[in-house]
Design a protein around this motif. Structure first.
Motif, PDB file in Angstrom:
ATOM      1  N   ASN A 164       0.797  -1.206  -0.001  1.00  0.00           N
ATOM      2  CA  ASN A 164       0.072  -0.017   0.043  1.00  0.00           C
ATOM      3  C   ASN A 164       1.012   1.248  -0.047  1.00  0.00           C
ATOM      4  O   ASN A 164       1.658   1.192   0.465  1.00  0.00           O
ATOM      5  N   SER A 165       0.363   2.133  -0.845  1.00  0.00           N
ATOM      6  CA  SER A 165       0.978   3.499  -0.735  1.00  0.00           C
ATOM      7  C   SER A 165       0.759   4.450   0.164  1.00  0.00           C
ATOM      8  O   SER A 165      -0.599   4.414   0.521  1.00  0.00           O
ATOM      9  N   GLY A 166       1.371   5.359   0.889  1.00  0.00           N
ATOM     10  CA  GLY A 166       0.740   6.256   1.586  1.00  0.00           C
ATOM     11  C   GLY A 166       0.841   5.632   3.182  1.00  0.00           C
ATOM     12  O   GLY A 166       0.034   6.185   3.915  1.00  0.00           O
ATOM     13  N   ASP A 167       1.450   4.609   3.386  1.00  0.00           N
ATOM     14  CA  ASP A 167       1.036   3.961   4.569  1.00  0.00           C
ATOM     15  C   ASP A 167       2.386   4.240   5.574  1.00  0.00           C
ATOM     16  O   ASP A 167       2.744   3.265   6.532  1.00  0.00           O
ATOM     17  N   ALA A 168       3.050   5.183   5.573  1.00  0.00           N
ATOM     18  CA  ALA A 168       4.294   5.503   6.287  1.00  0.00           C
ATOM     19  C   ALA A 168       4.316   5.374   7.831  1.00  0.00           C
ATOM     20  O   ALA A 168       5.102   4.965   8.571  1.00  0.00           O
ATOM     21  N   GLY A 169       2.774   5.683   8.175  1.00  0.00           N
ATOM     22  CA  GLY A 169       2.722   5.604   9.748  1.00  0.00           C
ATOM     23  C   GLY A 169       2.195   4.151  10.273  1.00  0.00           C
ATOM     24  O   GLY A 169       2.128   4.169  11.575  1.00  0.00           O
ATOM     25  N   VAL A 170       2.253   3.392   9.235  1.00  0.00           N
ATOM     26  CA  VAL A 170       1.744   2.023   9.916  1.00  0.00           C
ATOM     27  C   VAL A 170       2.950   0.982  10.017  1.00  0.00           C
ATOM     28  O   VAL A 170       3.792   1.142   9.340  1.00  0.00           O
TER      29      VAL A 170
END
Length: 170
Positions: free
Chosen positions: A14-20
Motif C-alpha cells: 500500500n502506498s501512503g502507509d508510512a505511519g503503519v
C-alpha cells in the motif's frame, strides 16, 4: 525439512502507509522479517499484521501461513575391522566393530548389535573389540534411534567366521 533455514517474509505494497508498523509473528511471538531461523520439527503458525496509521485501521492478520518442518534422515556408518562391508575371518580372531553417527542429533543413541544382541551403546561413536570363537555368519548392525529432528537409521554387515587353517571344520 529440519536443518533448512526457513524463508518466511511478510510484505505489503500500500502506498501512503508510512505511519503503519508491520510485524511478523511466529506462534504469537514477534520475529525478524524475513524470518530465516532453522526451526526444529513441528508446525509453526505465522501471522503478518499491521498497526493502525493516519489513513489505515489496524489489521491483525494481513496474511498467515503454517510452516511444517519435517524430520530429516540420519546417516550412520558401520565398519568391521576398518572395512565398510562384509568380511571373512578365521575363528578365534578378534576384530573391531565400529559404528559412527554421521548425521543426527548429538544426544541420539547409537546401538551396536551382534546377531541381535546389544553389545554397546553411545552417542557419537560406538565400538566393541569382539572375539569370534565359533564358526558361522554373524550379523553386525549399528542402529541410530532417531530423535525429534532426525529419523532412525541403521547399517548392517556380516562377519563370516571360518575354520582357521590349523582347525578342522565342525
Amino acid at each position: 525439512t529440519y536443518g533448512t533455514a526457513g524463508d518466511v517474509q511478510g510484505s505489503e505494497s500500500n502506498s501512503g502507509d508510512a505511519g503503519v508498523t508491520y510485524t511478523l509473528f511466529r506462534n504469537n511471538i514477534s520475529v525478524s522479517n524475513p524470518d530465516t531461523s532453522v526451526l526444529g520439527v513441528g508446525s509453526y503458525h505465522y501471522i503478518y499484521n499491521a498497526s493502525s496509521g493516519t489513513n489505515y485501521t489496524d489489521n491483525s492478520s494481513i496474511g498467515s501461513l503454517v510452516l511444517n518442518v519435517n524430520q530429516t534422515s540420519s546417516v550412520v556408518n558401520l565398519t568391521l575391522n576398518s572395512t565398510e562391508g562384509n568380511i571373512t575371518i578365521n575363528s578365534g580372531n578378534s576384530i573391531l566393530l565400529n559404528g559412527t553417527r554421521i548425521t543426527g542429533d548429538s544426544g541420539g543413541r547409537l546401538l551396536l548389535y551382534n546377531n541381535g544382541t546389544l553389545i554397546n551403546n553411545a552417542t557419537t561413536e560406538v565400538s566393541n573389540l569382539t572375539t569370534f570363537s565359533n564358526q558361522g555368519l554373524f550379523n553386525i548392525t549399528v542402529f541410530y534411534q532417531g530423535s525429534q529432528n532426525y529419523s532412525s537409521s541403521s547399517e548392517s554387515y556380516f562377519v563370516n567366521v571360518i575354520a582357521s587353517s590349523n582347525q578342522s571344520a565342525v
